[in-house]
Design a protein around this motif. Structure first.
Motif, PDB file in Angstrom:
ATOM      1  N   ALA A 124      11.409  12.341  19.019  1.00  7.33           N
ATOM      2  CA  ALA A 124      12.417  11.611  19.806  1.00  7.33           C
ATOM      3  C   ALA A 124      11.750  10.752  20.873  1.00  7.33           C
ATOM      4  CB  ALA A 124      13.381  12.606  20.442  1.00  7.33           C
ATOM      5  N   GLU A 125      10.702  11.293  21.481  1.00  2.00           N
ATOM      6  CA  GLU A 125       9.995  10.552  22.531  1.00  2.00           C
ATOM      7  C   GLU A 125       9.227   9.374  21.926  1.00  2.00           C
ATOM      8  OE1 GLU A 125       7.260  12.907  24.757  1.00  2.00           O
ATOM      9  OE2 GLU A 125       6.779  11.279  26.125  1.00  2.00           O
ATOM     10  N   GLU A 126       8.572   9.627  20.807  1.00  2.00           N
ATOM     11  CA  GLU A 126       7.765   8.583  20.162  1.00  2.00           C
ATOM     12  C   GLU A 126       8.604   7.376  19.768  1.00  2.00           C
ATOM     13  OE1 GLU A 126       4.363   9.054  19.479  1.00  2.00           O
ATOM     14  OE2 GLU A 126       4.242   6.964  18.836  1.00  2.00           O
ATOM     15  N   PHE A 127       9.812   7.655  19.238  1.00  2.00           N
ATOM     16  CA  PHE A 127      10.631   6.551  18.718  1.00  2.00           C
ATOM     17  C   PHE A 127      11.828   6.225  19.619  1.00  2.00           C
ATOM     18  CE2 PHE A 127       8.468   8.321  14.975  1.00  2.00           C
ATOM     19  CZ  PHE A 127       7.827   7.166  14.540  1.00  2.00           C
ATOM     20  N   ASP A 128      11.814   6.736  20.841  1.00  2.00           N
ATOM     21  CA  ASP A 128      12.890   6.460  21.803  1.00  2.00           C
ATOM     22  C   ASP A 128      14.271   6.824  21.263  1.00  2.00           C
ATOM     23  OD1 ASP A 128      11.198   5.631  23.725  1.00  2.00           O
ATOM     24  OD2 ASP A 128      11.515   3.493  23.449  1.00  2.00           O
ATOM     25  N   ALA A 129      14.359   7.952  20.587  1.00  2.00           N
ATOM     26  CA  ALA A 129      15.670   8.421  20.114  1.00  2.00           C
ATOM     27  C   ALA A 129      16.313   9.190  21.266  1.00  2.00           C
ATOM     28  CB  ALA A 129      15.500   9.312  18.893  1.00  2.00           C
ATOM     29  N   THR A 130      17.256   8.561  21.918  1.00  2.00           N
ATOM     30  CA  THR A 130      17.849   9.192  23.102  1.00  2.00           C
ATOM     31  C   THR A 130      18.822  10.304  22.719  1.00  2.00           C
ATOM     32  OG1 THR A 130      19.441   7.403  23.104  1.00  2.00           O
ATOM     33  CG2 THR A 130      17.597   7.215  24.631  1.00  2.00           C
TER      34      THR A 130
ATOM     35  N   ARG B 151      12.978   5.238  32.432  1.00  2.00           N
ATOM     36  CA  ARG B 151      12.227   4.793  31.255  1.00  2.00           C
ATOM     37  C   ARG B 151      11.525   3.458  31.457  1.00  2.00           C
ATOM     38  NH1 ARG B 151      14.303   8.218  27.151  1.00  2.00           N
ATOM     39  NH2 ARG B 151      13.211   7.114  25.523  1.00  2.00           N
ATOM     40  N   VAL B 152      11.692   2.867  32.641  1.00  2.00           N
ATOM     41  CA  VAL B 152      11.096   1.535  32.860  1.00  2.00           C
ATOM     42  C   VAL B 152      10.455   1.390  34.245  1.00  2.00           C
ATOM     43  CG1 VAL B 152      12.712   0.367  31.284  1.00  2.00           C
ATOM     44  CG2 VAL B 152      13.273   0.564  33.712  1.00  2.00           C
ATOM     45  N   VAL B 163      10.260  -8.611  36.157  1.00  2.00           N
ATOM     46  CA  VAL B 163      10.395  -8.182  34.755  1.00  2.00           C
ATOM     47  C   VAL B 163      10.597  -6.667  34.696  1.00  2.00           C
ATOM     48  CG1 VAL B 163       9.025 -10.003  33.664  1.00  2.00           C
ATOM     49  CG2 VAL B 163       7.889  -7.948  34.510  1.00  2.00           C
ATOM     50  N   VAL B 164      11.238  -6.259  33.641  1.00  2.00           N
ATOM     51  CA  VAL B 164      11.410  -4.825  33.374  1.00  2.00           C
ATOM     52  C   VAL B 164      10.452  -4.473  32.237  1.00  2.00           C
ATOM     53  CG1 VAL B 164      13.033  -3.058  32.595  1.00  2.00           C
ATOM     54  CG2 VAL B 164      13.825  -4.915  34.086  1.00  2.00           C
ATOM     55  N   ILE B 165       9.636  -3.443  32.462  1.00  2.00           N
ATOM     56  CA  ILE B 165       8.624  -3.069  31.457  1.00  2.00           C
ATOM     57  C   ILE B 165       8.846  -1.613  31.044  1.00  2.00           C
ATOM     58  CG2 ILE B 165       6.143  -2.893  30.990  1.00  2.00           C
ATOM     59  CD1 ILE B 165       5.700  -4.801  33.373  1.00  2.00           C
ATOM     60  N   ASP B 166       8.873  -1.372  29.745  1.00  2.00           N
ATOM     61  CA  ASP B 166       8.997   0.004  29.234  1.00  2.00           C
ATOM     62  C   ASP B 166       7.830   0.852  29.738  1.00  2.00           C
ATOM     63  OD1 ASP B 166      11.261  -0.445  27.868  1.00  2.00           O
ATOM     64  OD2 ASP B 166      10.381  -0.384  25.859  1.00  2.00           O
ATOM     65  N   ARG B 167       8.119   2.066  30.105  1.00  2.00           N
ATOM     66  CA  ARG B 167       7.049   2.969  30.548  1.00  2.00           C
ATOM     67  C   ARG B 167       6.006   3.170  29.451  1.00  2.00           C
ATOM     68  NH1 ARG B 167       7.194   6.859  34.652  1.00  2.00           N
ATOM     69  NH2 ARG B 167       8.745   6.406  36.246  1.00  2.00           N
TER      70      ARG B 167
END
Lengths: 284, 221
Positions: A124-130, B151-152, B163-167
């Motif tokens: 879930a973390e790897e593929f951003d499955a919330t 998450r960002v 800008v917003v950057i993914d962690r």
């Protein structure tokens, strides 16, 4: 709960569905494969076909176009003899964890539970499955001379004594046709699905139980065999629950599948599977 | 509604493969009949992104796969890629190889006529702009970490844009405190989206104008 030392169970699998962006999935697939490599070193790509057939002059003909193919990734773990015993399968929208027999040693629900708890959050973390839409547990039972020796010969399986579904059938048939001594003949296939929900406090979890019996393909020299698949699922379209919640629902589906198992096999059959106390280490 | 057919337990998969595999011709059949010019079937691969390493190709449409059962081969239509049955796992790699080989030749102006028409077809089928943007080199950037969220990261660059950057894209930014200035090497993608960020250094805060004036070197004569 009663558990069994020698159930005819050959495979356990759990599948979890999520909405994952395709670009993200393809970008991170290699990274995921690298993470799995140490524990699941054998990777392979499997093709799933969706073929389109039409009828021409009364015969089935494969269309030239309209077929679909999907690539699925598999990561295997093998035992010392190179036999495949554990697998993680990956599609863009789902993951499954599969346990196969390890040199005659029966796998346990706890093994599948631990594998799921270890890898599902990482996936879930790897593929951003919330969130995920629930879990789908499957237990594959093979009924053959090898797995139910007290109820089978090379060419026959005594279904009346093995499965409750067939246990009452001869009497019922005789009630309809009193002068006959009926025998069950192929096909033996049946399937049933039961849907409901389980309420615990303020939470209501949808639950579907599904049982399906089909004949295994007959190969020369191989005894007759039937495959009984029991599945329990909390998956519903548009349902979205946290990943942690899904790992908890696995126990619920296991409980449901075991109850289904107990209701489908006769008392005599269950006795032959060597039931024992829940506090022991092995389990169905 | 149940999803039982979709997990694919190993035992189920085994029978699935058996029933759907293309027929294997015997030696006699293979030699007695010429290879067919037309494919046995054309299937649509249910995939539009093909990643290999950090490179990803986005196709405008799902690619077609032409299956030649008697040859035991399949072809990625319009890509000129011909593979054996069982090599489906190589599709993304082979597409990347083909694309990069033709891309290199096009840059060097070394395409033959046949390659040029093939390259034209391929370029039309992929999001070429996105590919070029992602292929751009890392740039030196200075900025300030404005805030962090679950998450960002929110970063303000030296030119004032935010800008917003993914962690997951820039884990190195975790080392910074809020309002801290930094420099980094940044790779931008389509729409100036940050694709990668590395080599972060912490920079001192910018002094205000008065401090700067006071610290300006003066003549001592």
């Amino acid at each position: 709960m009663i558990k069994y030392r020698k159930p005819p169970l050959v495979e356990r699998a759990v599948g979890v569905y999520a909405v994952i962006d395709e670009e993200k999935f393809q970008r991170r697939l290699q990274g995921w494969a690298d993470k799995l490599r140490q524990e699941f070193p054998h990777a392979e790509t499997v093709t799933e076909w969706e073929l389109k057939l039409t009828e021409k002059d009364g015969m089935p003909v494969m269309d030239e176009k309209g077929h679909k193919m999907t690539l699925r990734q598999r990561f295997w773990q093998t035992n010392e003899k190179g036999v495949r015993i554990r697998c993680i399968q990956l599609w863009r929208d789902r993951i499954s964890f599969n346990l196969l027999e390890n040199a005659g040693v029966q796998h346990r629900f706890e093994d599948l539970d631990q594998m799921t708890k270890q890898w599902l959050p990482k996936w879930a973390e790897e593929f951003d499955a919330t969130g995920v839409s629930g879990v789908n547990l499957e237990y594959v039972n093979i009924l053959s001379l090898q797995t139910v020796p007290l109820f089978a010969t090379v060419n026959s399986i005594n279904l009346n004594k093995l499965l409750t579904f067939y246990a009452a059938m001869p009497q019922q048939v005789q009630a309809i046709m009193p002068n006959l001594h009926p025998t069950v003949v192929p096909p033996y296939d049946f399937q049933v699905a039961i849907q409901g929900s389980v309420k615990a406090g303020s939470t209501e979890t949808p639950l579907t139980f599904h049982a399906k019996l089909v004949g295994e393909r007959k190969k020369t020299g191989v005894p007759i065999a039937l495959r009984l698949t029991l599945s329990a699922s909390t998956i519903q379209p548009k349902r979205l629950i946290p990943v942690l919640e899904a790992t908890k629902e696995l126990a619920l589906t296991h409980d449901c599948a075991v109850r289904g198992f107990e209701s489908l096999f006769t008392q005599e059959a269950r006795q032959s599977f060597e039931p024992y106390d829940v506090h022991s280490t092995n389990s169905y | 509604m149940t999803f039982t057919a979709q997990i694919h337990t190993e035992t189920e998969t085994a029978s699935f493969s058996t029933s759907h595999t293309m027929p294997v011709p015997s030696e006699v059949v293979a030699t007695a009949q010429p290879f067919p010019e037309t494919p046995t079937a054309i299937a649509e691969l249910q995939q539009q992104f093909f990643g290999f390493g950090s490179m990803i190709l986005r196709l405008e449409q799902k690619p077609k796969i032409a299956v030649y059962a008697q040859k035991q081969r399949f072809e990625i239509v319009d890509w000129g890629i011909n593979l054996r049955f069982g090599d489906q796992g190589e599709i993304a790699r082979e597409m990347a190889r083909k694309f990069l080989a033709l891309f290199g030749k096009a840059e060097r102006d070394e395409l033959s006529d046949a390659e040029r028409s093939e390259w034209t077809r391929i370029v039309q089928s992929v999001d070429y702009q996105k590919f070029c943007a992602e292929r751009s080199p890392f740039r030196y950037m200075e900025g300030e970490l404005e805030k962090t969220q679950a998450r960002v990261f929110v970063v303000k660059w030296h030119d004032g844009s935010s800008v917003v950057i993914d962690r997951s894209t820039a884990p190195e930014l975790r080392v910074l405190n809020i309002r801290e200035r930094f420099s980094a090497l940044v790779k931008f993608g389509e729409g100036d989206k940050v694709m990668a960020l590395q080599s972060v250094s912490i920079l001192p805060p910018i002094r205000n104008a008065e401090e700067t004036w006071k610290s300006w070197p003066v003549r001592n004569s």
